[in-house]
Design an enzyme around this catalytic site. Structure first.
Site, short mmCIF file in Angstrom:
data_model
loop_
_atom_site.label_atom_id
_atom_site.label_comp_id
_atom_site.label_asym_id
_atom_site.label_seq_id
_atom_site.Cartn_x
_atom_site.Cartn_y
_atom_site.Cartn_z
N CYS A 196 0.27 -0.97 -0.31
CA CYS A 196 0.25 -0.31 -0.35
C CYS A 196 1.14 0.97 -0.08
O CYS A 196 0.87 1.58 1.41
CB CYS A 196 -0.69 -0.47 1.02
SG CYS A 196 -1.45 1.33 1.40
N LEU A 197 0.97 1.83 -0.97
CA LEU A 197 1.75 3.23 -1.67
C LEU A 197 1.30 3.76 -2.58
O LEU A 197 1.36 3.93 -3.86
CB LEU A 197 3.23 2.76 -1.76
CG LEU A 197 4.72 3.69 -1.90
CD1 LEU A 197 4.56 4.51 -0.90
CD2 LEU A 197 5.59 2.90 -2.26
#
Lengths: 532, 194
Positions: free
Chosen positions: B89-90
């Site tokens: 999750c970036l």
């Protein structure tokens, strides 16, 4: 509609003494002008400023262009484009900015010119520019680190005289090919018009000034699509426009001002696909008297409770007398068991005779009686909550089904009218105008079922904390009961075979039902206060 | 996407270099520039120090106008990376991607994410919860995972440990690879096969 029908109606109306209290003031007017031509009277009804500002299907059937819906117009996308263009022009002129800047500024203020102007007089312009992503475009300051680039950061090729870099106002520059690829990807793959600078983290927005040279020549269809997306953003951000919810319909409902929208209670009618809808929330049918917010909450609740409700609302019910399973195949709630001839009410399953005037009961089953359920534990409270919801949901659902049946019947009537019209040209005596009264009745039935359906949503929220004997609740339920009673009656009359149908009866009932329909809507929309 | 392949060639030349950045990537197989195996060194001073983390990188057709798809192959205990699937999750690998970013900048961002987790926007709720409520235990677990799964020698050591239980090296390695280097799962399979 002939003169004799009108007169019969007035005779009927004066018979209904017990309803006088709840009749609107139109009654008195009309009783005085029985000598008027019926057409004139209909015109008066339309112009009456006290009448609820909504199209009644009964009246609109006679007068197609009701003045109350004329304020909301349906437009093609091409018709709305000049409106957007004009708004940009006005901003361009007033603030001395480019068209592209005007579009970006408007977009960050939901396309409200007034809010943008208000902000310009109160706030620091730089703050406004930054918020709208046009800071560099308006201030003329470039990012110092950006201006010296000689390589396109997207394709990583060096700039050459044949492919010079084209810079955003922020100074971030990219080659022509990459601008085109960027624009193609934005429109074709991401399906939108808005984007920030291709440089990572740069908040400056990309506008038509960058997209047009990148697309117009090489991909004219995508340039066209880009403009469509701009228009889409305009329609969606603007509170005075809304896409028609009709399947596949691309028309836009447009109101000139917020007050015009209020005056029409958000009711829009698409002349292209014949969808009626609420412009304020986009619901695909008018939902008076429930406010948009409550309807939303209701729909959410129904989704949550659907399992339970589905179980309770199995499609068939047992006859209360002989336990035969009965499927409802008509809109009327007055059921007669085919087997034992027992007559009962589909909603409360009680004996139909108890719905009769003679018992003083009329139509009792719209009332939810919490007092029947005792107990004070949490479980009891939860059960009461569920039962209360089910009480309203069952009635909501029953009218929804009734609405479907009425709509089906309306379509059949229309079909018959077309057939008769074709036959009449080949010298058959039946004329389509002979059954027009039935079409009017069916249209009204659809509307009544719809309104009745929403009165239960309305009541569910409006009387949540109201005691059972409150006056407003009593009166509301009285109106609801009357509308329900006469709707059932009309439903029953209009479901008879044509040869057994009494035309005068149907016409009179239609009149009366329409009156009750207007009464309940007016009662709610006037804040449930009425002259005693 | 005329320049995309040219750019990809340039990018790969840059990112496959042995430099001090601690990130590297190369095609999984010759001739396919759109499927890469990347490695990121665990940043020093963090619980991932000393580990080498493998990342699967897939480059889509719209690249560089869409982000590369990245996923950890090496198991890692981090609030923004799934401990089960390796999903990341970036923001720059999602909506904050820009065509001016590269595979290398994306890998460097991953390295930065390893330095400063963001438990407020977690990918793995369980890890994030531990990060916030019991930092000591989080550090201990993350170090243990780095030791067990991300050390260049940890694979050989694991194979050796399994061999010590009486299995031959080839089948031990095969079972461990199949179970993503989960020793007990590998041993269970080997025992079941007897």
């Amino acid at each position: 509609m002939s003169m004799s029908d009108e007169n019969e109606y007035y005779a009927y109306s004066s018979d209904e003494d017990d309803n006088d209290v709840f009749m609107s003031q139109n009654d008195d007017d009309e009783d005085d002008d029985t000598s008027l031509d019926p057409d004139e009277k209909e015109a008066m009804a339309l112009e009456n400023p006290n009448a609820a500002p909504v199209q009644s299907s009964f009246y609109t059937a006679a007068v197609p262009s009701s003045p109350t819906t004329a304020t909301i117009r349906m437009m093609k996308t091409s018709e709305l484009w000049p409106t957007l263009q004009q708004r940009c022009d006005e901003v361009t002129e007033m603030l001395g900015v480019s068209q592209a800047t005007a579009m970006a500024l408007l977009q960050s203020y939901q396309f409200s010119k007034e809010r943008l102007m208000e902000s310009y007089t109160n706030d620091d312009p730089e703050t406004i520019w930054k918020r709208a992503g046009v800071y560099h475009r308006c201030s003329g300051n470039q990012n110092p680190e950006a201006s010296a680039a000689d390589m396109c950061p997207i394709c990583m090729e060096d700039a050459s005289p044949t492919s010079p870099l084209k810079a955003m106002p922020c100074g971030h520059a990219f080659c022509g090919d990459c601008w085109t690829d960027f624009a193609v990807n934005l429109v074709q793959h991401e399906g939108r018009a808005s984007s920030t600078c291709p440089h990572a983290g740069c908040p400056e927005v990309v506008t038509q000034d960058e997209i047009q040279p990148a697309l117009e020549q090489s991909h004219p269809n995508l340039w066209n699509k880009y403009q469509q997306f701009q228009l889409k953003a305009f329609v969606e951000a603007n509170t005075l426009t809304r896409w028609c919810p009709g399947p596949g319909c691309e028309r836009i409902a447009w109101a000139p001002t917020a007050s015009a929208m209020d005056a029409a209670i958000g009711l829009a009618h698409c002349d292209h696909c014949d969808t009626r809808f609420c412009m304020m929330c986009g619901h695909n049918e008018p939902h008076r008297p429930v406010p948009c917010r409550s309807l939303q909450v209701w729909h959410d609740k129904c989704r949550d409770e659907s399992e339970t409700a589905n179980w309770i609302l199995a499609n068939t019910k047992e006859c209360p007398s002989c336990v035969t399973r009965i499927e409802k195949n008509n809109g009327c709630n007055h059921m007669t068991c085919q087997k034992c001839r027992h007559e009962f009410c589909w909603i409360c399953m009680g004996d139909w005779r108890e719905h009769d005037a003679n018992t003083g009961g009329y139509y009792k089953c719209n009332k939810y009686d919490a007092s029947q359920e005792g107990g004070s534990s949490d479980t009891d409270a939860a059960r009461r909550q569920l039962n209360r919801y089910l009480h309203y949901y069952k009635r909501y659902h029953a009218h929804e089904e009734g609405q479907k049946f009425a709509l089906k019947q309306l379509r059949e009537t229309e079909q018959r009218m077309i057939q008769w019209q074709e036959l009449s040209s080949s010298k058959v005596t039946a004329k389509w105008s002979d059954v027009e009264f039935l079409k009017v009745a069916n249209e009204l039935l659809v509307e009544c079922r719809r309104v009745l359906k929403y009165t239960y949503v309305y009541a569910y929220y409006a009387f949540e904390h109201e005691p059972a004997n409150s006056l407003t609740r009593d009166r509301f339920e009285y109106h609801q009961e009357m509308l329900e009673k006469f709707t059932e009656h009309l439903s029953e009359l209009s479901e008879k075979p044509l040869e057994q149908m009494n035309r005068t009866d149907v016409v009179n009932q239609t009149r009366v039902v329409d009156r009750f329909l207007q009464n309940i809507l007016k009662y709610v929309e006037d804040g449930m206060e009425e002259a005693a | 996407m005329a320049g995309a392949n040219g750019r990809l060639v340039k990018e790969l030349k840059e990112v496959s270099k042995n430099d001090t950045s601690g990130v590297r990537a190369a095609p999984v197989s010759e001739g396919n520039l759109r499927h890469l195996l990347a490695t990121v060194e665990g940043p020093s001073g963090t619980v991932y120090e000393g580990g080498i983390f493998e990342i699967n990188v897939e480059i889509g057709k719209q690249y560089p106008f869409e982000p590369p798809k990245m996923k950890f192959l090496t198991k890692i205990w981090h609030p923004n990376i799934s401990s089960q699937t390796g999903a990341i999750c970036l923001d720059i690998l999602k909506d904050q991607w820009s065509p001016a970013l590269t595979i290398k900048t994306a890998l460097l961002s991953l390295q930065a994410l390893m330095c400063s987790p963001e438990p407020g926007d977690p990918q793995d709720a369980e890890v994030a919860k531990m990060y916030l409520s019991n930092r000591e235990e989080f550090d201990r677990t993350a170090r243990f995972w780095t030791e067990s799964f991300a050390k260049p020698t940890s694979k050989d050591e694991a194979v050796q440990r399994v061999c010590e239980m009486g299995f031959d090296e080839a089948s031990a390695r095969k079972a461990l690879e199949k179970h993503k280097w989960d020793e007990s799962a590998a041993v269970n399979e080997l025992l079941g096969a007897i």
